[in-house]
Design a protein around this motif. Structure first.
Motif, short mmCIF file in Angstrom:
data_model
loop_
_atom_site.label_atom_id
_atom_site.label_comp_id
_atom_site.label_asym_id
_atom_site.label_seq_id
_atom_site.Cartn_x
_atom_site.Cartn_y
_atom_site.Cartn_z
N GLY A 196 8.37 -4.60 5.75
CA GLY A 196 8.94 -3.96 4.57
C GLY A 196 8.88 -2.45 4.60
N GLY A 197 7.73 -1.90 5.02
CA GLY A 197 7.57 -0.46 5.07
C GLY A 197 7.63 0.17 3.68
N GLY A 223 -0.21 -6.18 5.56
CA GLY A 223 0.37 -5.95 6.88
C GLY A 223 1.84 -5.62 6.87
N ASN A 224 2.30 -4.77 5.96
CA ASN A 224 3.71 -4.37 5.91
C ASN A 224 3.92 -2.88 6.15
OD1 ASN A 224 6.00 -6.37 5.03
ND2 ASN A 224 4.15 -7.08 4.00
N SER A 225 2.83 -2.18 6.49
CA SER A 225 2.92 -0.73 6.78
C SER A 225 3.61 0.05 5.68
CB SER A 225 3.65 -0.51 8.12
OG SER A 225 3.00 -1.16 9.17
N ILE A 226 3.25 -0.22 4.44
CA ILE A 226 3.94 0.46 3.34
C ILE A 226 3.44 1.89 3.16
CG2 ILE A 226 4.35 -1.73 2.19
CD1 ILE A 226 2.15 -1.13 0.24
N GLY A 227 2.21 2.20 3.60
CA GLY A 227 1.70 3.57 3.56
C GLY A 227 1.49 4.10 2.15
N ASP A 228 1.13 5.38 2.09
CA ASP A 228 0.83 6.01 0.80
C ASP A 228 2.05 6.11 -0.10
OD1 ASP A 228 -1.81 6.34 1.53
OD2 ASP A 228 -1.48 8.34 2.37
#
Length: 567
Positions: free
Chosen positions: A284-285, A309-314
């Motif tokens: 998804g990010g 575990g979708n690397s959505i970040g800040d």
């Protein structure tokens, strides 16, 4: 009284069937399945056994012919000789015929209602159509071919007992999903459909969703690890827009990207029935999280959101928390673990936590919020009175951060599970946390695995156990306690502790001296409450293991309490 039904099919090699009642009492259905689903080889044995019985009957008949006469035959009387032969022979024929019919009725199995082309799968097809109570059926070790899917689907179509069916990991492709058409049209009892671990892909998802549109029974759909991409997610989103019965949708470990997240977000705007959405392990990010946030703003039904575990970040977590803060849905479970969230993102999570009155479970495992992020979360927890389970493991939190979290427990009696493992808090962090836990908080499960507390930290937590009356589960794995730390804990185990039931000391370089100390503590405390003690992956020899075994036996002899010790 409620009962559940389940059919589970897993991918191994040798088929077998068993009936397991959801209730503790037995049920006639179990015997019915066993009698109706006799494999071909068993039938042949039944036939052979029948012939043996007949032979035994004939032997018995001959015995009666010889000994049933009041007098032995006379050589000089031909008429008597003939009569003595004909009468017993008639009796023998009559008795043999009766026995033959009796044996045939008892031993011959009823014909199978339906069958696979492979004889070994016949028992799987004979699913019961009716029963007074629901049964939970398990059919493990089956590899389904395409034709088997259709045969099984035909049988399930008429079954009105099973509520849960699992076809997990059976190599079913898009073509195989067509078999579910008849099942889901005719069967109104199925509540859960699990097709996880099958490479159905986007095409299979489309076929399945077209079938499910007209189904009003399925409440839980599991499509984990099913090779789904954005097109498959779009098909599921279209289904959600029309479905009023689906409550749980699991799409973990697929290849859903931003576009698929956008489709699902659109569905959330229109759907007010779904309660749980699982999207762990996708792609998804930040953009996907942002799209999902917009969908959440208009949703009222969602209770669980799993995005690990979708690397959505800040940036993604900022948008997501904004959407959750605006939604009317009363979210209870939020999983944002392993998403590259730093202290900056933790700030936005903390702001949402302050306002939430429904959140019960928060998972931030394996991010990188550090001490600054821990301070933000701790500040939010001072105001929050709904979160009972929180996981902040693997976040690079040191003594400074854990001290802030510990202060929360002075006035918070809501938190019952605190997971802070894989953080280098050291003995200094352990000291402050232990002092507060002596007389404060309501923590029942404390997980401190791989926190580098050493023997000194073990001394602090051991002292806490003498006074604390809430901790029932304590995880101290991988902390380098060695024998010194084990001896400290053993001293505390000698003191009466009314609540500690599970103690995990695995991976701690403990040797025989530590094992001897713990064994003596178990023997000395007649009121020990521990039921599970893990000393696996240490350096125990047969002497240390023998001491622990003797202690376990001693506890059982003295109090009839069983202690499960792993070494």
């Amino acid at each position: 009284m409620g009962f559940t039904s389940a059919l589970s099919i897993y991918s191994l090699s040798h088929p077998k069937i068993s009936a397991r009642a959801a209730h503790s009492h037995s049920h006639p259905l179990k015997h019915r399945l066993q009698s109706e689903a006799v494999p071909l080889t068993v039938r042949r044995r039944c036939l052979r056994f029948r012939s043996v019985v007949v032979k035994a009957a004939s032997a018995s008949g001959r015995g009666r012919r010889v000994y049933s006469q009041s007098q032995p035959p006379t050589i000089n009387a031909p008429v008597k000789q003939v009569a003595s032969f004909i009468v017993p022979a008639g009796v023998f024929v009559a008795v043999t015929f009766v026995l033959w019919k009796l044996v045939e009725k008892l031993l011959m199995p009823k014909p199978a209602r339906s069958s696979l082309s492979a004889a070994e799968n016949r028992s799987l097809m004979n699913l019961p159509k009716n029963s007074e109570r629901s049964e939970a059926l398990t059919c493990p070790d089956v590899i389904l071919e395409m034709k088997d899917c259709f045969f099984l689907a035909e049988s399930l179509a008429y079954n009105q007992i099973l509520e849960e069916v699992s076809f997990a990991a059976n190599g079913i492709t898009a073509e195989g999903t067509k078999a579910f058409d008849r099942v889901l049209q005719s069967n109104i009892s199925l509540k859960t459909l699990d097709i996880s671990g099958n490479p159905i892909g986007d095409e299979g998802a489309k076929i399945l969703c077209e079938i499910l549109v007209d189904n009003a029974g399925i409440e839980k759909l599991q499509l984990n690890s099913a090779d789904l991409g954005d097109e498959g997610a779009k098909a599921i989103a279209d289904l959600l827009k029309k479905s009023s019965t689906l409550r749980v949708v699991e799409l973990n470990n697929n290849m859903i990207d931003y576009s698929g997240f956008t489709s699902l977000a659109g569905a959330l705007l229109e759907n007010n029935a779904v309660r749980s959405l699982y999207l762990n392990g996708n792609y998804g990010g930040a953009l996907g999280a942002n799209a999902l946030a917009k969908g959440l703003e208009g949703n009222k039904s969602l209770r669980e959101l799993h995005l690990q575990g979708n690397s959505i970040g800040d940036e993604g977590v900022r948008a997501l928390m904004s959407g959750l803060s605006s939604t009317k849905a009363k979210l209870t479970h939020l999983d944002i673990g392993n998403n590259s969230i730093s202290a900056k993102g933790a700030f936005h999570v903390a702001e949402y936590v302050k306002r939430s009155k429904s959140l019960f479970w928060l998972n931030m495992y394996m991010n990188d919020i550090g001490d600054e992020g821990a301070e933000n979360i701790a500040d939010a927890l001072k105001q929050n009175r709904s979160i009972a389970i929180i996981d902040m493991g693997g976040n690079n939190i040191h003594a400074k951060g854990i001290i802030e979290i510990a202060q929360v427990l002075k006035d918070n009696s809501v938190i019952t599970t605190l997971e802070i493992g894989y953080n280098p808090i050291g003995p200094d962090g352990m000291k402050v946390l232990s002092e507060i836990l002596k007389f404060h908080g309501n923590v029942k499960a404390l997980k401190l695995g791989w926190c580098q507390i050493g023997a000194k930290g073990a001394e602090y937590i051991a002292d806490t156990l003498k006074y604390n009356n809430t901790i029932s589960i304590l995880d101290l794995r991988g902390n380098g306690l060695r024998d010194e730390g084990a001896v400290c804990l053993a001293r505390s185990l000698k003191v009466v502790n009314e609540v500690l039931t599970e103690l995990d000391l695995g991976f701690n370089e403990i040797r025989d001296d530590g094992a001897f100390a713990i064994a003596q503590a178990l023997k000395a405390n007649e009121d020990v409450k521990i039921t599970s003690l893990n000393l696996g992956n240490n350096f125990l020899t047969k002497f240390g293991q023998s001491a622990l075994t003797d202690a376990r036996d001693h506890v059982y002899e003295m109090s009839e309490k069983e202690v499960n010790i792993v070494f």
